[in-house]
Design a protein around this motif. Structure first.
Motif, mmCIF file in Angstrom:
data_model
loop_
_atom_site.group_PDB
_atom_site.id
_atom_site.type_symbol
_atom_site.label_atom_id
_atom_site.label_comp_id
_atom_site.label_asym_id
_atom_site.label_seq_id
_atom_site.Cartn_x
_atom_site.Cartn_y
_atom_site.Cartn_z
ATOM 1 N N THR A 189 0.478 4.106 -2.783
ATOM 2 C CA THR A 189 0.801 5.709 -2.370
ATOM 3 C C THR A 189 0.976 6.965 -2.902
ATOM 4 O O THR A 189 0.685 7.209 -3.584
ATOM 5 N N ARG A 223 1.029 -1.585 0.145
ATOM 6 C CA ARG A 223 0.410 0.044 -0.345
ATOM 7 C C ARG A 223 1.029 1.207 0.117
ATOM 8 O O ARG A 223 0.468 2.073 -0.478
ATOM 9 N N THR A 250 -8.086 -0.099 -2.538
ATOM 10 C CA THR A 250 -8.047 -1.411 -2.351
ATOM 11 C C THR A 250 -9.449 -2.328 -1.342
ATOM 12 O O THR A 250 -9.510 -3.709 -2.102
ATOM 13 N N SER A 261 3.429 -2.352 5.876
ATOM 14 C CA SER A 261 2.663 -1.911 5.381
ATOM 15 C C SER A 261 1.547 -3.088 4.320
ATOM 16 O O SER A 261 2.908 -4.297 3.823
ATOM 17 N N GLY A 297 -6.108 3.177 0.802
ATOM 18 C CA GLY A 297 -7.377 1.923 1.727
ATOM 19 C C GLY A 297 -8.881 1.890 1.154
ATOM 20 O O GLY A 297 -8.775 0.208 1.041
ATOM 21 N N ARG A 350 -2.908 7.890 1.931
ATOM 22 C CA ARG A 350 -2.637 6.492 2.201
ATOM 23 C C ARG A 350 -4.555 6.436 2.518
ATOM 24 O O ARG A 350 -4.814 4.814 2.437
ATOM 25 N N SER A 351 -5.586 7.356 2.554
ATOM 26 C CA SER A 351 -6.709 6.449 2.521
ATOM 27 C C SER A 351 -7.389 6.614 1.260
ATOM 28 O O SER A 351 -8.144 5.620 1.690
ATOM 29 N N GLU A 390 -5.228 -8.856 -0.002
ATOM 30 C CA GLU A 390 -3.921 -7.898 0.554
ATOM 31 C C GLU A 390 -3.899 -9.154 2.086
ATOM 32 O O GLU A 390 -4.128 -10.027 2.011
#
Lengths: 392, 392
Positions: A34, A30, A48, A72, A45, A41-42, A59
């Motif tokens: 990014t 991740r 994903t 990560s 997230g 990051r959010s 994941e």
């Protein structure tokens, strides 16, 4: 001219971008996503999570990193559960594979294709291969589509093979025949060299290069061309027919009806003829000449030199036209290149303008004969990568 | 791979799209913009207002439409108030223009360029032209930048002319010299055929065609190539050197050091030599041969036939490689094409594969000699169109 995308289009675009990244690069943390995708990051997230729900990625915690802190999560394509069929119709072979998302070959079949074999006779074993492979598909796995690579000129819209002189087909509805036999509308047909070029560009010998010429030789010669990161396919999809660039106006008649086409000077027949083996055909015969040249056989060396000169000549022309960073020699041209590299380079240097050739690298394929299969599968994955939620 | 744009990026993209639309198509009603750009009326209104405030477009009621109801306002580019300078360095001419947004030539100057003229001697009159034109600029008009077209190979990054054999320049820092002399950093240099191709593609003979080959002939031959709507410029910007595609391996030595390059068979010298006028040079001399051929002069007709054959030959090669919809004959090739069209077409048909040539149109430029100037100005406008608020 089109206006910018809506919020929803942006989200779907981002889903496609993330999925494409792991499809091409494999398992990626991740943290790396990014930074590579320029999203926070959010957002990564959330994207994903959405792709995981759709069953397209999974994941997991990475293997021990040896570094302190929480590692990560690693995102990987669901290669074993999301797949396409890939078919390849070549001069001497018929091949089929089941290819997982991420370009992993999960299963494969192949058989000889006698020269002269007609379309319906080729469709039958390919269909059988698909049926065989289908029996091995795990429960719950998701079929995306089928891609077909043909060593010929393919109409983009419907998969009609307009001309495939080395296979012996003219105006054959290969796409329609396979769709009917497989009972499957999700089938796309492309040119063999084009799809191989895409794969070598995405994850092979030309990764990171935006301007690439991928040459493929067998009985004839074709090319897949990437300019500024995108395929040069032309108005109807027939671009890249470099084998029919006339290089020798006083040369031999070509199967296309013209004279002195590049493939009459560098194709299989030219090499075998120069080597005194004009009655042979096929890949093994070509490799035989290359081997003999390496062992010091003077007639084989003569043949390789002759063909090497003309390879360098035509590549020089293409370099002046495209100013590429990489030229990749695929098919039997790979083997000829390996014994004639110095000569090819020297003739290329004489013909290409210094500025056009100054950063050029001559390469052999990294994915070898698998490129056509993985590339054919790309034709099927393309829709999914453009919009991962389209099919859910 | 890049993630999708933010809201703000979308807004700026839409501003650019609207501005580009009226730049290319001229005055356009809000109603048409709404339908062409796929945005709703209030968005079009807001974007137009913002571009009006920035001084880039203006709005007015249209002329009487004869229809009932309130007419849609017409948006037009502020051609007289937003401008670029365009310079063109050609084999026989130096030209300069002030070009308004929308591609309108507002002022122009030109002078002969004696063959052999060096860079600094060319920079001086061009600089003088700019100074002269600057005196005529109305108060409040806004300068965007300067674009330069050179008949040679130009390094994209800094405007270094790597090789311009017909002008006689090798490794000349044209961009740097003009920037220094004009005291202007907003100066971009491009290849003459490339920028002309862009203009014929955007608003000339190839409007609406996504795959285009624009050929330009004078002493030499170059091309600007558009594939799938985008320019094929190559790794360093040197793509399109079709004049140095070798078509006749047993041909005449070329100025580039190679032998039998296309331009040795179809360039100015070849035509004049075949016509028995090998001591002449220049555009007027070429037109003299074309005129003589039209009047029935048999040696001139012979010359035009010879050159026509080789034009068709090379175009056939390019058609096999690019599968274009349009080939445009610019410069002196325009005039040769007009008298040798049947022959060019016939040779092209013999060499190009039927699928590659089936929808091809052969054309002459619509913008004629102005294409290079309008195209040079595009190099300057490009930044503004990408992001109209960048400079405000």
């Amino acid at each position: 001219m089109r206006a910018g995308p809506s919020q929803e289009e942006v989200r779907r675009h981002n889903l496609g971008t993330l999925l494409r990244y792991v499809h091409v690069h494999g398992a990626t943390s991740r943290a790396e996503l990014t930074s590579r995708l320029g999203l926070n990051r959010s957002t990564i997230g959330a994207l994903t999570a959405e792709l995981t729900t759709a069953g397209l990625v999974s994941e997991a915690a990475p293997r021990e990193t040896g570094r302190a802190g929480r590692p990560s999560l690693v995102v990987r394509p669901e290669s074993s559960m999301v797949y396409a069929y890939a078919l390849s119709i070549e001069v001497d072979r018929l091949r089929a594979a089941r290819v997982g998302l991420g370009g992993r070959i999960l299963d494969r079949r192949e058989t000889d294709r006698p020269r002269g074999m007609q379309v319906l006779d080729a469709v039958q074993p390919l269909t059988e291969f698909v049926h065989e492979m289908r029996r091995e598909v795990p429960d719950g796995a998701r079929y995306i589509g089928t891609g077909v690579a043909v060593a010929g000129m393919v109409r983009r819209d419907d998969g009609m093979v307009r001309l495939a002189p080395t296979i012996g087909w003219v105006e054959e509805p290969v796409g329609a025949a396979l769709r009917a036999e497989l009972g499957d509308g999700q089938l796309t047909v492309g040119n063999h060299a084009d799809v191989s070029a895409l794969v070598e560009h995405a994850r092979g010998a030309a990764a990171g290069c935006d301007n690439v010429i991928y040459l493929y030789g067998d009985a004839g010669v074709g090319a897949g061309i990437i300019a500024d990161g995108r395929r040069v396919s032309g108005h109807g999809g027939y671009g890249g027919e470099v084998g029919h660039m006339v290089v020798n106006p006083y040369g031999r008649e070509c199967s296309c009806g013209s004279r002195g086409c590049w493939e009459t000077e560098i194709g299989e027949y030219a090499l075998l003829k120069h080597a005194g083996r004009g009655d042979d055909t096929g890949r093994e015969a070509v490799l035989g000449v290359v081997d003999a040249a390496m062992r010091g056989d003077s007639q084989a060396q003569f043949a390789v030199r002759q063909v090497g000169e003309w390879i360098g000549f035509g590549v020089g022309n293409l370099v002046n036209i495209f100013n590429p960073e990489a030229v990749i020699f695929g098919g039997t041209l790979r083997d000829v290149y390996l014994v004639a590299a110095a000569q090819i380079r020297s003739r290329l240097n004489a013909i290409a303008l210094p500025a056009c050739r100054e950063h050029i690298r001559l390469r052999t394929p990294e994915l070898g004969y698998d490129a056509a299969l993985i590339g054919a599968a790309e034709l099927a994955f393309e829709h999914l990568l453009d919009d991962p939620l389209l099919l859910t």
